[in-house]
Each structure stands twice: as structure tokens, then as C-alpha cells.
Design a protein around this motif. Structure first.
Motif, PDB file in Angstrom:
ATOM      1  N   MET A 175       9.508 -25.150 -11.601  1.00  0.00           N
ATOM      2  CA  MET A 175      10.371 -25.813 -10.630  1.00  0.00           C
ATOM      3  C   MET A 175      10.516 -24.958  -9.373  1.00  0.00           C
ATOM      4  SD  MET A 175      13.430 -27.744 -12.716  1.00  0.00           S
ATOM      5  CE  MET A 175      14.169 -26.247 -13.375  1.00  0.00           C
ATOM      6  N   THR A 222       9.296 -25.955 -17.077  1.00  0.00           N
ATOM      7  CA  THR A 222      10.423 -25.939 -16.144  1.00  0.00           C
ATOM      8  C   THR A 222      10.422 -24.682 -15.284  1.00  0.00           C
ATOM      9  OG1 THR A 222      11.857 -25.028 -17.885  1.00  0.00           O
ATOM     10  CG2 THR A 222      11.867 -27.421 -17.579  1.00  0.00           C
ATOM     11  N   ASN A 239      10.195 -31.464  -6.821  1.00  0.00           N
ATOM     12  CA  ASN A 239      10.659 -30.125  -7.184  1.00  0.00           C
ATOM     13  C   ASN A 239       9.595 -29.327  -7.931  1.00  0.00           C
ATOM     14  OD1 ASN A 239      12.636 -28.098  -7.093  1.00  0.00           O
ATOM     15  ND2 ASN A 239      13.436 -28.650  -9.109  1.00  0.00           N
ATOM     16  N   TYR A 240       8.396 -29.900  -8.067  1.00  0.00           N
ATOM     17  CA  TYR A 240       7.233 -29.197  -8.603  1.00  0.00           C
ATOM     18  C   TYR A 240       6.122 -29.320  -7.561  1.00  0.00           C
ATOM     19  CZ  TYR A 240       9.275 -29.138 -13.344  1.00  0.00           C
ATOM     20  OH  TYR A 240      10.073 -28.932 -14.454  1.00  0.00           O
ATOM     21  N   SER A 300      15.691 -23.842  -8.836  1.00  0.00           N
ATOM     22  CA  SER A 300      16.155 -23.627 -10.205  1.00  0.00           C
ATOM     23  C   SER A 300      17.338 -24.537 -10.521  1.00  0.00           C
ATOM     24  CB  SER A 300      16.583 -22.165 -10.376  1.00  0.00           C
ATOM     25  OG  SER A 300      17.752 -21.903  -9.597  1.00  0.00           O
ATOM     26  N   GLU A 309      11.183 -35.537 -17.194  1.00  0.00           N
ATOM     27  CA  GLU A 309      12.059 -34.572 -16.528  1.00  0.00           C
ATOM     28  C   GLU A 309      13.076 -33.960 -17.484  1.00  0.00           C
ATOM     29  OE1 GLU A 309      13.548 -35.584 -12.744  1.00  0.00           O
ATOM     30  OE2 GLU A 309      11.874 -36.905 -12.233  1.00  0.00           O
ATOM     31  N   THR A 316      15.935 -32.958 -12.722  1.00  0.00           N
ATOM     32  CA  THR A 316      15.467 -31.750 -12.035  1.00  0.00           C
ATOM     33  C   THR A 316      14.068 -31.852 -11.454  1.00  0.00           C
ATOM     34  OG1 THR A 316      14.717 -30.830 -14.150  1.00  0.00           O
ATOM     35  CG2 THR A 316      16.965 -30.279 -13.448  1.00  0.00           C
ATOM     36  N   GLY A 317      13.446 -33.030 -11.507  1.00  0.00           N
ATOM     37  CA  GLY A 317      12.098 -33.192 -10.979  1.00  0.00           C
ATOM     38  C   GLY A 317      11.064 -33.260 -12.083  1.00  0.00           C
ATOM     39  N   THR A 318       9.858 -33.678 -11.713  1.00  0.00           N
ATOM     40  CA  THR A 318       8.814 -33.904 -12.702  1.00  0.00           C
ATOM     41  C   THR A 318       7.571 -33.083 -12.388  1.00  0.00           C
ATOM     42  OG1 THR A 318       7.646 -35.666 -13.924  1.00  0.00           O
ATOM     43  CG2 THR A 318       7.670 -35.857 -11.526  1.00  0.00           C
ATOM     44  N   SER A 360      15.260 -22.869 -18.412  1.00  0.00           N
ATOM     45  CA  SER A 360      14.455 -22.638 -17.213  1.00  0.00           C
ATOM     46  C   SER A 360      13.005 -22.294 -17.519  1.00  0.00           C
ATOM     47  CB  SER A 360      15.092 -21.524 -16.375  1.00  0.00           C
ATOM     48  OG  SER A 360      16.391 -21.899 -15.953  1.00  0.00           O
TER      49      SER A 360
END
Length: 264
Positions: free
Chosen positions: A206, A203, A70-71, A209, A117, A231-233, A185
Motif C-alpha cells: 500500500m 498490504t 493505493n497500490y 498505510s 481489499e 484500503t485499496g486493491t 500491514s
């Protein structure tokens, strides 16, 4: 409000964290909560120093739904493309540990990685949540480490063992409930190993969102109070060895610290 889950004298409870400082530095106290924090609750007024309790995972999720790649920079560092849709996978409840608990190096891996994360904690049962209602189902935010057996992830075509082994999901040290989605966010996320910075991102980088992820996940499944979304790293993931101390720090939330030990 910061909500922690803890044990003292053989009893488990939730408490509101008060005072200034960190888990390590002291100066914090817990005002014990009557009941559970997902519904209306009262503070008991009975306070205990945080230094006198054992912090537990701040929630006991029915499920942890994690999002991969997610990044963009993280996807690129591992030679992957940014996916067209969110890549979701599960980490079982047996993977969840709390601050100060040990990450056990799995016997089937020789390449363990940290992944710092932001974790979203759900506060009410929800399904098919519209974007404008996401704020109503989020209880708060905490720190997470999506510990990954990278060699197993690359060797096996699905990620159940690589990301779901026991102790692979540290959470904590508490849930920050007073933070808006807008604030969450755009926070700094970092990981250190033995005090050396490994990851540093925001964040705001990302791809999808927080709202995107809640909408996407609840299209498929019901989320329950205490469930967690990872939410991902950001970029910078790297190896962990037995004896290492890994710390995940998220701006405005706190620091989650764990040590790696040999399993067995």
C-alpha cells in the motif's frame, strides 16, 4: 477474537467464532455475545454451530470510506498515475452485503470488476486522530470487495454510481479483532473467480498505510463505531460475469465469497 454478525430464527446477534475451519468446511461455532461488541461485553456461553445460522455483514456501517489507487501497480494497470494525496470516496450503506449474498449485476454496466481489499473497522467515535492513537480506534479487520462498474467509472467523472450501486460492497465473513496494525500491514490479499486466481498482493505494498488513512480521513470527518475504511486493491482486477463466484481471501482473517446474479 473473530466477531461475526448473524441471524437465526429471525433474530440478529453478534457472536465470537470458535473452532477451526472455514465457513464452507464447517467445524466452527458461535458463542453468542451479550450486547454489542464495540463496548465491554460478555460471552453468553450459548453456542450454536455456524452452519445453522446465516452470516450477515459483520458490521452495519454508518459510512464506508474507500480509498482509490493505493497500490502503484493497480493504478498503472488502469493507466492512472499514483495520486499525490489519498483519493477518498463513499460507498453507501445500501451497497453493503455479507458473505454468501448475491452481487447484482447493475443494468447500467457491461463491465463489472472485482477489487479485493483489506477493510478496517472502527471501534469508537473519533475525529482528528493522531497517528499514535490510531491503534486505539481500530476495532479490527475484515475482507472486502469493492465491486466496480468500470465502464461507468470511466464514463462518468465521479464514482458514486460506479462504486456505490446496491450490493457493490461485500464485507465479511467476520471481523478479526486480535490483529495488530503492524500485522495487518503485511498480509496476503487475493481474489479468485470460479477458483482461478486473479489478484495476489500484500498490504505492505500500500502507498499509504493504515495509520496514514485513518489520520487523513478523520481530519475531515467523524468516524463512528462500525464505520469501515477500504484500503485499496492490488493489481489484477478483472471482469465478473453473471454466474461467477468471486472469493476474497486475506491471510489471517478468512474468505469472503459471493456469487454474481442478474439484477431483477
Amino acid at each position: 477474537m473473530r466477531i461475526a454478525r448473524f441471524s437465526i430464527d429471525g433474530n440478529v446477534a453478534f457472536g465470537a467464532v470458535e473452532g477451526e475451519g472455514t465457513v464452507e468446511s464447517g467445524g466452527l461455532v458461535l458463542d453468542i455475545i451479550k450486547g454489542i461488541p464495540y463496548t465491554d461485553f460478555e460471552l453468553s456461553g450459548t453456542k450454536v454451530p455456524l452452519s445453522k445460522v446465516r452470516l450477515l455483514p459483520p458490521v452495519l456501517p454508518n459510512k464506508v470510506v474507500a480509498i482509490g489507487r493505493n497500490y502503484a501497480e493497480h493504478a498503472a494497470e488502469l493507466g492512472n498515475e499514483v495520486p499525490d494525496v489519498p483519493v477518498a470516496f463513499f460507498k453507501p450503506t445500501t451497497s453493503v452485503i455479507g458473505p454468501g449474498d448475491a452481487i447484482e449485476y447493475p443494468s447500467f454496466s457491461s463491465e463489472l470488476h472485482h477489487e479485493a481489499e483489506l477493510a478496517v473497522v472502527i471501534g469508537r467515535m473519533c475525529r482528528e486522530v493522531p497517528r499514535e492513537r490510531v491503534k486505539d480506534v481500530v476495532f479490527g479487520f475484515t475482507c472486502a470487495n469493492d465491486v466496480t462498474a468500470r465502464d461507468a467509472q470511466q464514463r462518468e467523472k465521479q464514482w458514486a454510481r460506479a462504486k456505490g450501486f446496491d450490493t457493490s460492497c461485500p464485507l465479511g465473513p467476520w471481523v478479526e479483532t486480535g490483529m495488530s496494525i503492524a500485522t495487518a500491514s503485511d498480509l496476503t490479499v487475493q481474489a479468485t473467480v470460479n477458483g482461478e486466481q486473479r489478484q495476489l498482493g500484500r498490504t505492505s505494498d500500500m502507498i499509504r498505510s493504515i495509520e496514514d488513512l485513518v489520520v487523513h480521513i478523520t481530519e475531515a470527518m467523524t468516524l463512528l463505531p462500525g464505520d469501515v475504511i477500504l484500503t485499496g486493491t492490488p493489481a489484477g482486477v478483472g471482469p465478473l460475469n453473471v454466474g461467477d463466484e468471486v472469493a476474497v481471501t486475506i491471510e489471517g482473517i478468512g474468505t469472503l465469497t459471493n456469487r454474481v446474479i442478474k439484477r431483477g
